[in-house]
Design a protein around this motif. Structure first.
Motif, PDB file in Angstrom:
ATOM      1  N   ALA A   1      45.753 -72.992 -50.305  1.00 43.17           N
ATOM      2  CA  ALA A   1      44.455 -73.105 -49.642  1.00 43.17           C
ATOM      3  C   ALA A   1      44.127 -71.740 -49.041  1.00 43.17           C
ATOM      4  N   GLY A   2      43.096 -71.106 -49.555  1.00 46.62           N
ATOM      5  CA  GLY A   2      42.705 -69.813 -49.026  1.00 46.62           C
ATOM      6  C   GLY A   2      41.711 -69.968 -47.891  1.00 46.62           C
ATOM      7  N   TYR A   3      41.611 -68.960 -47.056  1.00 40.07           N
ATOM      8  CA  TYR A   3      40.626 -69.027 -45.978  1.00 40.07           C
ATOM      9  C   TYR A   3      40.078 -67.647 -45.657  1.00 40.07           C
ATOM     10  N   GLY A   4      38.894 -67.660 -45.091  1.00 41.99           N
ATOM     11  CA  GLY A   4      38.266 -66.462 -44.594  1.00 41.99           C
ATOM     12  C   GLY A   4      37.530 -66.804 -43.313  1.00 41.99           C
ATOM     13  N   VAL A   5      37.382 -65.835 -42.454  1.00 44.96           N
ATOM     14  CA  VAL A   5      36.705 -66.041 -41.178  1.00 44.96           C
ATOM     15  C   VAL A   5      35.606 -64.999 -41.063  1.00 44.96           C
ATOM     16  N   THR A   6      34.430 -65.440 -40.665  1.00 44.43           N
ATOM     17  CA  THR A   6      33.299 -64.543 -40.522  1.00 44.43           C
ATOM     18  C   THR A   6      32.696 -64.696 -39.129  1.00 44.43           C
TER      19      THR A   6
END
Length: 103
Positions: A18-23
């Motif tokens: 499960a990949g994630y990114g935060v903006t």
């Protein structure tokens, strides 16, 4: 007002990760504020994602102004609920696309 927007995109590959990114955009404030919001999200991701994230999907959390002031436990609960909702919607979408393929 929600403290974040969660986007979930299934990758469609066979990788179970499960990949994630935060903006955190400049609309939230200066670099100190944006980094604080991103740190809060990353701390919650470390706690919640191993058990609640959708496998084989990329997740993006977009911070909103309430992400800075919302209680940590409530923010954790909100993200957990959002992941469950995303899982339901994805399952529903797959079920509908499966119905369309069978017809």
């Amino acid at each position: 007002m929600p403290a974040f927007v969660l986007l979930v995109h299934p990758r469609g590959d066979d990788q179970p990760d499960a990949g994630y990114g935060v903006t955190a955009t400049k609309r939230l404030g200066g670099a100190v504020i944006r980094n604080r919001v991103k740190r809060r999200f990353r701390a919650i991701i470390r706690d919640v994602f191993p058990t609640h994230a959708l496998t084989g999907a990329d997740h993006v959390l977009i911070g909103r102004p309430d992400a800075l002031t919302r209680d940590h436990e409530r923010l954790t609960t909100d993200i957990t609920k959002a992941l469950a909702k995303a899982e339901r919607r994805l399952a529903e979408r797959q079920r509908h696309s499966g119905d369309g393929a069978a017809a």
